[in-house]
Motif scaffolding. Structure first.
Motif, mmCIF file in Angstrom:
data_model
loop_
_atom_site.group_PDB
_atom_site.id
_atom_site.type_symbol
_atom_site.label_atom_id
_atom_site.label_comp_id
_atom_site.label_asym_id
_atom_site.label_seq_id
_atom_site.Cartn_x
_atom_site.Cartn_y
_atom_site.Cartn_z
ATOM 1 N N GLU A 118 0.830 -1.205 0.000
ATOM 2 C CA GLU A 118 0.000 0.000 0.000
ATOM 3 C C GLU A 118 0.868 1.260 0.000
ATOM 4 N N GLY A 461 -9.288 -5.104 -2.799
ATOM 5 C CA GLY A 461 -9.521 -3.672 -2.752
ATOM 6 C C GLY A 461 -9.657 -2.995 -4.094
ATOM 7 N N LEU A 506 -15.647 -5.827 -0.682
ATOM 8 C CA LEU A 506 -15.194 -4.435 -0.679
ATOM 9 C C LEU A 506 -15.338 -3.808 0.707
ATOM 10 N N SER A 509 -12.511 -5.082 2.756
ATOM 11 C CA SER A 509 -11.259 -4.465 2.323
ATOM 12 C C SER A 509 -11.157 -3.032 2.824
ATOM 13 N N ALA A 510 -12.274 -2.305 2.782
ATOM 14 C CA ALA A 510 -12.272 -0.924 3.253
ATOM 15 C C ALA A 510 -12.004 -0.843 4.748
ATOM 16 N N ASN A 513 -8.121 -1.561 5.257
ATOM 17 C CA ASN A 513 -7.165 -0.598 4.705
ATOM 18 C C ASN A 513 -7.675 0.820 4.893
ATOM 19 N N THR A 524 -11.796 5.967 5.828
ATOM 20 C CA THR A 524 -11.972 4.677 5.178
ATOM 21 C C THR A 524 -12.188 4.871 3.688
ATOM 22 N N PHE A 527 -15.683 3.117 -1.899
ATOM 23 C CA PHE A 527 -15.651 2.592 -3.246
ATOM 24 C C PHE A 527 -16.867 3.002 -4.064
#
Length: 568
Positions: A118, A461, A506, A509-510, A513, A524, A527
């Motif tokens: 990342e 992600g 998703l 993943s949010a 990360n 956050t 998406f």
């Protein structure tokens, strides 16, 4: 008594005045120029340690540089060593190129090092934007040179490789105009003052500019902007270390069969004229000639076979200095087969109703299957993919390889067509029928694997669901046709479940990360994907592949009209 000639003194005065006027003009222009904030005011502070940079540079050199040949490697290493002894805080041509090379290298790094994936991704984004600022910002006029052209080439490659995609303001068409304005379309034999080193760099850069323009024309279904006339010869197949500033002649090693640093670019450049003709046919507004397509397609298939044979001989280990690798062989094979796909896909659609186009359908399926086969090595969420798989995971456009709509759509269309044909035929256990069924099952398995990998990418992600949605819809239709179920209902249910899974992935993943923002602390990732449990969503196929409307390929587009917002 002799009189002194006043001319020398007068010339000195003229030269002095001209110099003073030039200096004053430059000073006034500098005062009046717009000053924008540098996106990376202290660029050196963002560069990792030398050991990590060494690895990132090597990642670039072993992947894209043998294909595109943007830099003269020995000269680059000389400047690279000087950089670490005399670090600079402002963007220079070399530093800008280095940033882009490092950005591309982040795609292929093994995962070891002090920075996470990342962190490398955020750094790559900053480096790419800094390079864009240097190329097209206040210093725009000073970048109209070979350094600027090299930066522009690296910028286009890095945007696609790092997942930022094409930019309407930084196009291969602009790069082409830049190259023509520098005279790269004319061979360096027309410029006697150039050294062989300068001449060969110009030939390599022109070949790279051509390649990037053809690639973008195919990716975006846009006419090719290559000029009708250019006489620049193909790059010489010569090693970088033999090119020196004081070199007087160039001895081409191509004739003796020896593999050099330029062999891969020369191999790819051999088919440029043919691929330009294919693009002309593809983008011709008139009705395409099937015979013309067959002729060009046959030549392109021969190019694919010759290229594969050339890479096979390069990798036999008998040629010292060979830089070929599995990455270049796979990457170029995919790129070349995409021209066959683009050429034959319109006729593949027509073949569903007219059997005279059967060969186009067969050749289209063959190329799609060859590209799709490269997904077999992709096994997410594995942490140890090879270089080409890393590119599939992160890349945009044609860099997606087998995970692109250009591959998924022909595979799905062929499977649906076969099942439609089968429904009109009475089978009696013929061995050929069983063989056809086994072949179809293999294609279905390939499409299922691609869908699985797309879902895994989403879980990592990547907020892109269109390809997963299309693959899920096609597989749903195939299952419905095989089981003689209602196609519309089965497709709807399949896509509903797929998007629910994508939405959950998703969300997870949010939560894992969090993006650190310079001013607002942490936030956050959003998406922008709606909850698929809400009533009414549908498959929007307003997109196209090679300029062909996807709605013309699949019959499941009559569902409600609100899923389109989820497909991006």
């Amino acid at each position: 008594m002799t009189t002194k000639n006043p001319e020398p003194a007068l010339n000195d005065v003229k030269n002095l005045i001209i110099k003073e006027c030039r200096d004053l003009r430059q000073s006034i222009k500098a005062q009046r120029s717009v000053r924008l904030n540098n996106p990376l005011p202290d660029v050196c502070s963002t560069i990792p340690s030398k050991g990590e940079c060494d690895e990132l540079v090597q990642c670039y050199l072993r992947t894209f540089e043998p294909i595109y040949r943007v830099i003269h490697v020995p000269s680059f290493w000389t400047e690279y060593d000087e950089f670490w002894t005399q670090a600079q805080s402002t963007l220079t041509p070399f530093l800008t190129k280095l940033l882009l090379i490092l950005a591309i290298g982040t795609v292929f790094r093994s995962g070891d090092g002090s920075l996470t994936k990342e962190e490398h991704h955020r750094l790559a984004q900053n480096w790419i934007y800094a390079a864009q600022w240097w190329l097209a910002g206040p210093s725009e006029k000073s970048t109209r040179n070979l350094d600027g052209l090299q930066v522009a080439c690296l910028l286009l490659i890095s945007r696609k490789a790092c997942g930022f995609g094409a930019s309407p303001w930084l196009s291969a068409g602009s790069l082409m105009k830049m190259g023509i304005s520098m005279g790269l379309h004319r061979d360096w034999a027309n410029y006697p003052a150039l050294s062989p080193l300068q001449g060969e760099i110009r030939r390599r850069l022109w070949a790279t500019v051509l390649e990037l323009e053809l690639q973008e024309s195919l990716d975006l279904a846009l006419p090719c902007l290559v000029p009708t006339f250019w006489d620049t010869k193909a790059p010489s197949s010569i090693d970088d270390h033999t090119l020196a500033a004081n070199l007087t002649t160039v001895s081409n090693a191509e004739g003796d069969g020896r593999v050099t640093n330029a062999s891969i670019q020369v191999l790819l450049h051999d088919s440029v004229r043919l691929r330009m003709q294919i693009l002309e046919v593809i983008h011709d507004c008139k009705e395409q000639s099937y015979q013309r397509a067959l002729d060009l397609g046959s030549k392109m298939r021969a190019v694919c076979r010759r290229t594969a044979a050339a890479f096979s001989s390069m990798s036999d280990g008998t040629s010292p200095g060979a830089e070929s690798s599995g990455f270049q062989a796979k990457f170029i094979d995919i790129q070349l087969h995409r021209y066959i796909l683009a050429l034959y896909t319109p006729f593949m659609v027509q073949a569903r109703k007219d059997p005279q186009y059967y060969f186009a359908r067969k050749a289209c399926l063959e190329s799609a299957a060859i590209i799709a086969a490269y997904a077999d090595a992709l096994d997410l969420p594995s942490d140890a993919p090879d270089d080409i798989c890393r590119l599939f995971i992160i890349g945009k456009g044609s860099f997606k390889g087998p995970l692109s709509l250009d591959v998924i759509s022909p595979l799905g269309l062929e499977l649906v067509t076969q099942l439609e044909e089968e429904s009109f035929t009475c089978f009696d256990g013929d061995p050929l029928d069983k063989l056809a069924g086994a072949s179809r099952d293999h294609l279905i398995h390939t499409l299922e694997h691609i869908l699985n990998q797309l879902c895994q990418k989403i879980a990592m992600g990547t907020p892109s669901t269109k390809r997963a949605g299309l693959a899920a819809a096609v597989l749903g239709q195939i299952r419905a046709m095989k089981a003689e179920q209602d196609i519309k209902e089965t497709v709807y249910e399949t896509m509903a479940q797929t998007f629910k899974d994508c939405f959950s992935a998703l969300q997870m993943s949010a939560q894992r990360n969090e993006v650190t923002e310079a001013l607002d602390g942490t936030s956050t990732i959003d998406f922008g994907v709606p909850d698929p449990s809400l009533p009414g969503f549908d498959m929007d196929l307003t997109d196209s592949i090679f300029g062909i409307d996807l709605q013309s390929l699949f019959p499941f587009t009559g569902l409600d009209n609100s899923m389109g917002s989820m497909l991006s």
